[in-house]
Motif scaffolding. Structure first.
Motif, PDB file in Angstrom:
ATOM      1  N   VAL A 166      15.111 -10.070  -6.478  1.00  0.00           N
ATOM      2  CA  VAL A 166      15.646 -11.430  -6.442  1.00  0.00           C
ATOM      3  C   VAL A 166      14.798 -12.323  -7.345  1.00  0.00           C
ATOM      4  CG1 VAL A 166      16.558 -11.230  -4.093  1.00  0.00           C
ATOM      5  CG2 VAL A 166      14.212 -12.077  -4.452  1.00  0.00           C
ATOM      6  N   CYS A 167      15.326 -13.488  -7.638  1.00  0.00           N
ATOM      7  CA  CYS A 167      14.586 -14.549  -8.315  1.00  0.00           C
ATOM      8  C   CYS A 167      14.391 -15.669  -7.299  1.00  0.00           C
ATOM      9  CB  CYS A 167      15.356 -15.042  -9.537  1.00  0.00           C
ATOM     10  SG  CYS A 167      14.560 -16.420 -10.399  1.00  0.00           S
ATOM     11  N   LEU A 168      13.169 -16.127  -7.150  1.00  0.00           N
ATOM     12  CA  LEU A 168      12.857 -17.178  -6.182  1.00  0.00           C
ATOM     13  C   LEU A 168      12.426 -18.447  -6.897  1.00  0.00           C
ATOM     14  CD1 LEU A 168      10.657 -15.253  -3.561  1.00  0.00           C
ATOM     15  CD2 LEU A 168      13.125 -15.612  -3.518  1.00  0.00           C
ATOM     16  N   SER A 169      12.952 -19.575  -6.447  1.00  0.00           N
ATOM     17  CA  SER A 169      12.413 -20.865  -6.878  1.00  0.00           C
ATOM     18  C   SER A 169      11.863 -21.552  -5.642  1.00  0.00           C
ATOM     19  CB  SER A 169      13.489 -21.732  -7.540  1.00  0.00           C
ATOM     20  OG  SER A 169      14.447 -22.165  -6.597  1.00  0.00           O
ATOM     21  N   LEU A 170      10.684 -22.154  -5.788  1.00  0.00           N
ATOM     22  CA  LEU A 170      10.010 -22.782  -4.666  1.00  0.00           C
ATOM     23  C   LEU A 170      10.104 -24.298  -4.766  1.00  0.00           C
ATOM     24  CD1 LEU A 170       6.783 -20.580  -4.482  1.00  0.00           C
ATOM     25  CD2 LEU A 170       9.095 -20.086  -3.660  1.00  0.00           C
ATOM     26  N   GLU A 171       9.785 -24.969  -3.670  1.00  0.00           N
ATOM     27  CA  GLU A 171       9.889 -26.432  -3.645  1.00  0.00           C
ATOM     28  C   GLU A 171       8.905 -27.096  -4.600  1.00  0.00           C
ATOM     29  OE1 GLU A 171       6.897 -27.352   0.100  1.00  0.00           O
ATOM     30  OE2 GLU A 171       9.038 -27.619   0.358  1.00  0.00           O
ATOM     31  N   ILE A 175       8.752 -20.697 -10.231  1.00  0.00           N
ATOM     32  CA  ILE A 175       9.839 -19.724 -10.243  1.00  0.00           C
ATOM     33  C   ILE A 175       9.250 -18.331 -10.415  1.00  0.00           C
ATOM     34  CG2 ILE A 175      11.894 -18.911 -11.457  1.00  0.00           C
ATOM     35  CD1 ILE A 175      12.476 -21.775 -12.259  1.00  0.00           C
ATOM     36  N   TYR A 176       9.659 -17.410  -9.539  1.00  0.00           N
ATOM     37  CA  TYR A 176       9.247 -16.020  -9.642  1.00  0.00           C
ATOM     38  C   TYR A 176      10.490 -15.168  -9.890  1.00  0.00           C
ATOM     39  CZ  TYR A 176       4.829 -17.532  -7.545  1.00  0.00           C
ATOM     40  OH  TYR A 176       3.634 -18.170  -7.284  1.00  0.00           O
ATOM     41  N   GLY A 177      10.503 -14.482 -11.031  1.00  0.00           N
ATOM     42  CA  GLY A 177      11.604 -13.581 -11.329  1.00  0.00           C
ATOM     43  C   GLY A 177      11.191 -12.144 -11.079  1.00  0.00           C
ATOM     44  N   GLY A 178      12.160 -11.262 -10.913  1.00  0.00           N
ATOM     45  CA  GLY A 178      11.857  -9.854 -10.684  1.00  0.00           C
ATOM     46  C   GLY A 178      11.048  -9.611  -9.434  1.00  0.00           C
ATOM     47  N   VAL A 179      11.425 -10.292  -8.338  1.00  0.00           N
ATOM     48  CA  VAL A 179      10.689 -10.205  -7.073  1.00  0.00           C
ATOM     49  C   VAL A 179      11.282  -9.109  -6.198  1.00  0.00           C
ATOM     50  CG1 VAL A 179      10.144 -11.406  -4.930  1.00  0.00           C
ATOM     51  CG2 VAL A 179      10.043 -12.630  -7.111  1.00  0.00           C
ATOM     52  N   SER A 180      10.428  -8.219  -5.707  1.00  0.00           N
ATOM     53  CA  SER A 180      10.835  -7.200  -4.734  1.00  0.00           C
ATOM     54  C   SER A 180      10.385  -7.664  -3.349  1.00  0.00           C
ATOM     55  CB  SER A 180      10.198  -5.848  -5.065  1.00  0.00           C
ATOM     56  OG  SER A 180      10.637  -5.371  -6.324  1.00  0.00           O
ATOM     57  N   LEU A 196       7.146 -11.569   2.498  1.00  0.00           N
ATOM     58  CA  LEU A 196       6.127 -10.733   1.862  1.00  0.00           C
ATOM     59  C   LEU A 196       6.783 -10.081   0.653  1.00  0.00           C
ATOM     60  CD1 LEU A 196       4.514  -9.067   5.017  1.00  0.00           C
ATOM     61  CD2 LEU A 196       4.178 -11.354   4.081  1.00  0.00           C
ATOM     62  N   VAL A 197       6.364 -10.476  -0.535  1.00  0.00           N
ATOM     63  CA  VAL A 197       7.052 -10.042  -1.758  1.00  0.00           C
ATOM     64  C   VAL A 197       6.042  -9.504  -2.773  1.00  0.00           C
ATOM     65  CG1 VAL A 197       8.833 -11.792  -1.364  1.00  0.00           C
ATOM     66  CG2 VAL A 197       6.953 -12.288  -2.941  1.00  0.00           C
ATOM     67  N   TYR A 198       6.562  -8.654  -3.666  1.00  0.00           N
ATOM     68  CA  TYR A 198       5.757  -8.079  -4.745  1.00  0.00           C
ATOM     69  C   TYR A 198       6.323  -8.586  -6.058  1.00  0.00           C
ATOM     70  CZ  TYR A 198       3.649  -4.499  -7.764  1.00  0.00           C
ATOM     71  OH  TYR A 198       2.960  -3.848  -8.759  1.00  0.00           O
ATOM     72  N   SER A 199       5.455  -9.226  -6.865  1.00  0.00           N
ATOM     73  CA  SER A 199       5.908  -9.817  -8.123  1.00  0.00           C
ATOM     74  C   SER A 199       4.761  -9.842  -9.121  1.00  0.00           C
ATOM     75  CB  SER A 199       6.421 -11.243  -7.878  1.00  0.00           C
ATOM     76  OG  SER A 199       6.715 -11.904  -9.083  1.00  0.00           O
ATOM     77  N   ASP A 200       5.053  -9.482 -10.360  1.00  0.00           N
ATOM     78  CA  ASP A 200       4.041  -9.506 -11.425  1.00  0.00           C
ATOM     79  C   ASP A 200       2.797  -8.703 -11.056  1.00  0.00           C
ATOM     80  OD1 ASP A 200       5.684 -11.224 -12.946  1.00  0.00           O
ATOM     81  OD2 ASP A 200       4.867 -12.980 -11.919  1.00  0.00           O
ATOM     82  N   GLY A 201       3.023  -7.571 -10.393  1.00  0.00           N
ATOM     83  CA  GLY A 201       1.904  -6.700 -10.045  1.00  0.00           C
ATOM     84  C   GLY A 201       1.059  -7.167  -8.885  1.00  0.00           C
ATOM     85  N   ALA A 221      14.574  -2.906  -6.436  1.00  0.00           N
ATOM     86  CA  ALA A 221      13.242  -3.288  -5.960  1.00  0.00           C
ATOM     87  C   ALA A 221      12.278  -2.131  -6.162  1.00  0.00           C
ATOM     88  CB  ALA A 221      13.310  -3.668  -4.487  1.00  0.00           C
ATOM     89  N   ASP A 222      11.022  -2.469  -6.445  1.00  0.00           N
ATOM     90  CA  ASP A 222      10.015  -1.439  -6.701  1.00  0.00           C
ATOM     91  C   ASP A 222       8.658  -1.950  -6.244  1.00  0.00           C
ATOM     92  OD1 ASP A 222       8.671   0.791  -7.571  1.00  0.00           O
ATOM     93  OD2 ASP A 222       8.565   0.138  -9.666  1.00  0.00           O
ATOM     94  N   ILE A 223       8.151  -1.394  -5.140  1.00  0.00           N
ATOM     95  CA  ILE A 223       6.861  -1.800  -4.587  1.00  0.00           C
ATOM     96  C   ILE A 223       5.973  -0.568  -4.485  1.00  0.00           C
ATOM     97  CG2 ILE A 223       5.666  -2.920  -2.662  1.00  0.00           C
ATOM     98  CD1 ILE A 223       8.287  -4.248  -1.896  1.00  0.00           C
TER      99      ILE A 223
END
Length: 331
Positions: A166-171, A175-180, A196-201, A221-223
């Protein structure tokens, strides 16, 4: 629907709704809690579940009264419902009731019309909303947070079930793209929910209420397995405290008799010991959780190992002492 809806509710319920509006971050541009927007979200996201629970209750009563002759069943049914309603009111009878006013928005106007024209049955409008608010208030805080942020919560759950990023935008506009997404987990004290997400390593922990939007992506998704193990430890120890690869050593804390009393009394954010040997408690949680929890204990808790945590706590008290001495040195 241009008119405000006014409902009489116990003052405790009113206060809880206002506090939830603040805690679940439903704010006006000025930074004040937006109680009207909050109530609109509550009604829109909860009315179907509430109505289904009410129907299930009615069905149970009807089934229990099915052996009664039909000409008496309706009277008995009404009496049972009246008794249940009376008992619910008695639970708040000692509380002063106050008027709660709210106005439907363009987004929720259809929901309010549906409630008024389809769901009311023999209820008054005020009674329906009062019972809905009371029902909501009886849930734990983390369950209430999931109701208010239902759309994002369900999108995150869907991403987990489908194994999609998913792509997440926060308040705060991050913005986090490629989020597992690994899990949505509540704090151990059932206050808030954390994604609990994995993003950018990296493993990241994000409060559900701080997520502005969730957008599904086509990528799988890939964790990594090591990161999954860290997430599993975090969920067990306290979802609000991230655990990093550096949190690889047991934490040993020595408690005085007074410290043991404090440990038994202070529940909020309390870490769970994996071993207790006399006055030495061993923890395998986040270092931050131990520091935040035991900093309230003063001399009643001494971090024995790892050494770097003991040094951190020593410096914490040292610099606090220096500041106090500038104020009270002569005394």
């Amino acid at each position: 629907m241009n008119e405000k809806i006014k409902v009489s509710v116990p003052i405790g319920i009113r206060d809880l709704l206002c506090k939830d509006a603040e805690d679940f971050r439903i704010w006006k541009p000025s930074g004040e809690p937006n109680v009207n927007a909050f109530i609109n979200l509550l009604v829109m996201n909860y009315y179907e579940e509430f109505a289904a629970d009410e129907d299930a209750l009615r069905n149970k009563i009807e089934k229990a009264l099915s052996s009664i002759p039909e000409k008496y069943a309706r009277t008995a049914f009404d009496e049972v419902l009246r008794a249940i309603t009376s008992r619910e009111r008695e639970g708040h009878s000692k509380e002063k009731s106050v008027a709660l006013s709210f106005k439907p928005t363009k987004l929720t106007e259809g929901v309010f019309l549906h409630i008024e024209n389809v769901l009311l049955r023999n209820d008054t409008l005020s009674s329906f909303y009062r019972k809905l608010f009371v029902s909501y208030a009886q849930k734990t805080k983390n369950e209430r947070e999931k109701i208010i942020h239902r759309q994002n919560y369900e999108l995150l759950c869907r991403a987990i079930n489908r194994g999609q990023q998913v792509c997440l935008s926060l308040e705060n506009e991050k913005i986090y793209g490629g989020v597992s997404v690994y899990a949505i987990a509540p704090a151990r004290d059932e206050l808030f929910n954390y994604a609990l997400v994995y993003s950018d390593g990296k493993n990241r922990t994000i409060r559900l209420s701080k997520i502005k939007t969730v957008s599904s992506l086509a990528d799988a998704a890939d964790i990594p397995e090591e990161n999954r193990r860290l997430f599993d430890r975090q969920i067990v120890c306290g979802a609000q405290y991230p655990i990093y690869s550096t949190d690889d050593k047991p934490i040993r804390v020595q408690l005085s008799e007074k410290g043991k009393e404090l440990f038994n009394k202070i529940y909020l954010y309390r870490p769970v010991p994996t071993k207790i040997e006399g006055d030495v408690y061993t923890f395998e949680c986040s270092a931050n959780q131990v520091l935040y929890y035991f900093e309230r204990f003063g001399a009643e808790a001494l971090i024995l190992s790892p050494k770097k945590l003991g040094v951190f706590m020593r410096n914490y008290y040292h610099f606090a002492l220096k500041k106090y001495r500038t104020i009270y040195n002569k005394e």
